[in-house]
Design a protein around this motif. Structure first.
Motif, PDB file in Angstrom:
ATOM      1  N   LYS A 312      13.144 -34.534 -17.129  1.00 43.64           N
ATOM      2  CA  LYS A 312      13.588 -33.153 -17.004  1.00 43.64           C
ATOM      3  C   LYS A 312      12.360 -32.275 -16.911  1.00 43.64           C
ATOM      4  CE  LYS A 312      16.111 -29.430 -19.051  1.00 43.64           C
ATOM      5  NZ  LYS A 312      17.349 -28.949 -18.495  1.00 43.64           N
ATOM      6  N   CYS A 313      12.462 -31.299 -16.033  1.00 41.34           N
ATOM      7  CA  CYS A 313      11.407 -30.306 -15.920  1.00 41.34           C
ATOM      8  C   CYS A 313      11.855 -29.069 -16.687  1.00 41.34           C
ATOM      9  CB  CYS A 313      11.175 -29.949 -14.450  1.00 41.34           C
ATOM     10  SG  CYS A 313      10.196 -28.456 -14.242  1.00 41.34           S
ATOM     11  N   TYR A 314      11.104 -28.711 -17.736  1.00 43.84           N
ATOM     12  CA  TYR A 314      11.507 -27.564 -18.544  1.00 43.84           C
ATOM     13  C   TYR A 314      11.066 -26.240 -17.932  1.00 43.84           C
ATOM     14  CZ  TYR A 314      13.296 -30.589 -22.188  1.00 43.84           C
ATOM     15  OH  TYR A 314      14.041 -31.513 -22.884  1.00 43.84           O
ATOM     16  N   HIS A 315      10.374 -26.313 -16.789  1.00 44.51           N
ATOM     17  CA  HIS A 315       9.982 -25.073 -16.114  1.00 44.51           C
ATOM     18  C   HIS A 315      11.127 -24.561 -15.260  1.00 44.51           C
ATOM     19  CE1 HIS A 315       5.871 -25.633 -17.476  1.00 44.51           C
ATOM     20  NE2 HIS A 315       6.030 -26.907 -17.174  1.00 44.51           N
ATOM     21  N   CYS A 316      11.675 -25.443 -14.405  1.00 49.74           N
ATOM     22  CA  CYS A 316      12.744 -24.982 -13.510  1.00 49.74           C
ATOM     23  C   CYS A 316      14.101 -25.575 -13.875  1.00 49.74           C
ATOM     24  CB  CYS A 316      12.406 -25.314 -12.055  1.00 49.74           C
ATOM     25  SG  CYS A 316      12.540 -27.076 -11.672  1.00 49.74           S
ATOM     26  N   GLY A 317      14.126 -26.521 -14.820  1.00 51.60           N
ATOM     27  CA  GLY A 317      15.398 -27.073 -15.270  1.00 51.60           C
ATOM     28  C   GLY A 317      15.859 -28.300 -14.510  1.00 51.60           C
ATOM     29  N   HIS A 318      15.105 -28.708 -13.492  1.00 48.85           N
ATOM     30  CA  HIS A 318      15.509 -29.841 -12.665  1.00 48.85           C
ATOM     31  C   HIS A 318      15.566 -31.145 -13.469  1.00 48.85           C
ATOM     32  CE1 HIS A 318      15.962 -32.427  -9.221  1.00 48.85           C
ATOM     33  NE2 HIS A 318      14.830 -33.056  -9.487  1.00 48.85           N
ATOM     34  N   MET A 319      16.654 -31.901 -13.241  1.00 47.83           N
ATOM     35  CA  MET A 319      16.792 -33.214 -13.885  1.00 47.83           C
ATOM     36  C   MET A 319      16.743 -34.273 -12.793  1.00 47.83           C
ATOM     37  SD  MET A 319      19.914 -32.439 -16.554  1.00 47.83           S
ATOM     38  CE  MET A 319      20.902 -31.434 -15.453  1.00 47.83           C
ATOM     39  N   GLU A 326       5.540 -35.509 -12.068  1.00 44.78           N
ATOM     40  CA  GLU A 326       5.700 -34.115 -11.655  1.00 44.78           C
ATOM     41  C   GLU A 326       7.094 -33.849 -11.097  1.00 44.78           C
ATOM     42  OE1 GLU A 326       2.376 -33.923  -9.101  1.00 44.78           O
ATOM     43  OE2 GLU A 326       1.026 -33.923 -10.841  1.00 44.78           O
ATOM     44  N   CYS A 327       7.571 -32.627 -11.321  1.00 45.39           N
ATOM     45  CA  CYS A 327       8.904 -32.217 -10.896  1.00 45.39           C
ATOM     46  C   CYS A 327       9.005 -32.222  -9.369  1.00 45.39           C
ATOM     47  CB  CYS A 327       9.200 -30.826 -11.443  1.00 45.39           C
ATOM     48  SG  CYS A 327      10.718 -30.116 -10.815  1.00 45.39           S
ATOM     49  N   ALA A 328      10.074 -32.816  -8.847  1.00 43.22           N
ATOM     50  CA  ALA A 328      10.265 -32.913  -7.401  1.00 43.22           C
ATOM     51  C   ALA A 328      10.577 -31.544  -6.790  1.00 43.22           C
ATOM     52  CB  ALA A 328      11.393 -33.890  -7.085  1.00 43.22           C
ATOM     53  N   VAL A 329      10.981 -30.600  -7.616  1.00 45.55           N
ATOM     54  CA  VAL A 329      11.352 -29.288  -7.090  1.00 45.55           C
ATOM     55  C   VAL A 329      10.195 -28.286  -7.184  1.00 45.55           C
ATOM     56  CG1 VAL A 329      12.877 -27.293  -7.402  1.00 45.55           C
ATOM     57  CG2 VAL A 329      13.800 -29.621  -7.579  1.00 45.55           C
ATOM     58  N   CYS A 330       9.579 -28.162  -8.386  1.00 42.32           N
ATOM     59  CA  CYS A 330       8.568 -27.112  -8.559  1.00 42.32           C
ATOM     60  C   CYS A 330       7.158 -27.673  -8.749  1.00 42.32           C
ATOM     61  CB  CYS A 330       8.939 -26.196  -9.726  1.00 42.32           C
ATOM     62  SG  CYS A 330       8.680 -26.930 -11.349  1.00 42.32           S
ATOM     63  N   GLY A 331       7.029 -28.995  -8.905  1.00 39.95           N
ATOM     64  CA  GLY A 331       5.701 -29.587  -8.998  1.00 39.95           C
ATOM     65  C   GLY A 331       5.053 -29.506 -10.364  1.00 39.95           C
TER      66      GLY A 331
HETATM   67 ZN   LIG Z   1      10.590 -28.093 -11.966  1.00 41.68          ZN
END
Ligand SMILES: [Zn+2]
Length: 388
Positions: A312-319, A326-331
């Protein structure tokens, strides 16, 4: 007893420093031999968590929380056989303790940005609440059931004026007496039905069950009004005059279990059917995650035994189920999760998605123990159907 508001509060709690402690513990009775083993196991979990906290430079308050939890786990604390859940973050002055009915919890200690709510939300979904009416032609009794507790309500016992033997001299006008009795029974059932309706109008959210003799059911049923009909689970055979609360509880719990199992079966079939014809259904983790993120999900079906690693990315919420740094959405940096189920449950509660737990079910296991019914399909521009 935990409420929906409690769960919502826990789901909305966020510790940017990652100091939110989740603790689940199932004490056994001191007589039970396994009790000491349980306590030792839990103490080990806490010790590991303490070590981890130190390694990651968590502040002294997190240690204090863990030590306070450690105090609670002990041979002196059987907790009446009830499981315990604690959510703590003293850096934010947060401490909540709940006793949980049933035997469902594996012990668990987790420290992260969010509380882990999967086991707790399952308790709420398994809740059994019913308003139970027992009736015959002259009398009505009302019970309220909440899980294992049943209470007879004293304020609603309606016994019509007793017809004495002097009524319609025996044999002389038997037809008249019979008609009179039927009329009185009809009035009685109307009154009873009105009382039930008022209960639901006042906001009662329980299910309705009716206990009576078989021949009486056909007289009660037509009198039920609209809210009662919506809430009705069914009726069962019982003698209202002599039934004990314990008997009523058994009957009610059996009926509720059957009813809920049936409802869940229908939801599973609907989700699978809709998914297969590209309609308003999603099955499998990958598809359900996508639907959750675009806000399509109306009802989420989650297996009690669902577990899957993820991030889970706690920056943008992406799971994501692909474990990447690294987050696939916001990096930005991802946080690895032992069970993405906890993140999914938290997300569902925060966004008002109805959450349904599915116990062992072969068909459901085959589709990955996760499915959803959708409000709409973003890729089909069917948003206008959401209202229907
Ligand atoms: Zn993210």
């Amino acid at each position: 007893m935990i409420t929906r508001d409690d769960i919502r509060e826990l789901a909305n709690f966020h510790s940017a420093e990652g100091c939110a402690i989740t603790f689940y513990y199932q004490p056994s009775t001191p007589l039970n031999k396994s009790h000491r083993d349980q306590a030792i196991l839990v103490k080990d979990l806490i010790r590991n968590a303490l070590r981890e906290a130190e390694k990651h430079g968590k502040n002294g308050r997190t240690r204090a929380d863990l030590e306070r939890i450690n105090e609670i786990v002990g041979p002196a604390n059987g907790n009446g056989g009830k499981a315990k859940a604690i959510f703590a973050c003293s850096a934010k002055g947060f401490w909540r303790e709940f006793d949980i009915p049933g035997q469902l919890l594996k012990p668990k200690v987790a420290i992260s940005q969010r509380f882990h709510l999967k086991p707790l939300a399952a308790v709420l979904d398994g809740e059994q609440r019913a308003y139970i009416l027992l009736a015959d032609r002259t009398k009505a009794r009302v019970f309220e059931l909440v899980n294992d507790d049943i209470a007879e309500k004293e304020d609603f016992i309606n016994e019509l004026t007793r017809r004495g033997k002097s009524d319609g001299y025996s044999g002389y006008d038997a037809g008249h007496a019979e008609r009179k009795a039927m009329n009185e029974a009809l009035q009685h059932f109307k009154l009873v039905a009105e009382n039930i309706e008022q209960y639901f109008e006042r906001g009662g959210r329980d299910r309705l069950l009716i206990g009576c003799r078989d021949d009486v059911w056909s007289e009660i049923e037509p009198q039920l009004q609209s809210l009662a009909r919506q809430r009705l689970v069914g009726h069962f055979r019982i003698d209202p005059k002599i039934a004990t609360p314990e008997q009523v509880k058994q009957m009610a719990r059996d009926h509720l279990s059957q009813y809920h199992a049936g409802v869940k079966q229908n939801l599973i079939h609907e989700a699978i059917g809709e998914a297969h014809r590209n309609g308003r259904g999603a099955i499998g983790l990958r598809r359900v995650l996508r639907s959750l993120e675009v806000g399509e999900v109306l009802t989420l079906l989650l297996g009690s035994n669902f577990q899957a690693a993820g991030v889970k990315c706690y920056h943008c919420g992406h799971m994501d189920l692909h474990v990447a740094p690294e987050c696939a959405v916001c990096g930005k940096q991802n946080t690895e999760l032992e069970d993405i189920g906890d993140a999914i449950v938290g997300h569902a509660i925060r966004t008002g998605v109805e959450l349904i737990y599915v116990a062992d079910d072969e068909e459901f296991d085959r589709i990955g123990r996760i499915a959803a019914l959708l409000r709409f399909r973003a890729d089909q521009n069917t948003a206008e159907k959401a209202a229907s």
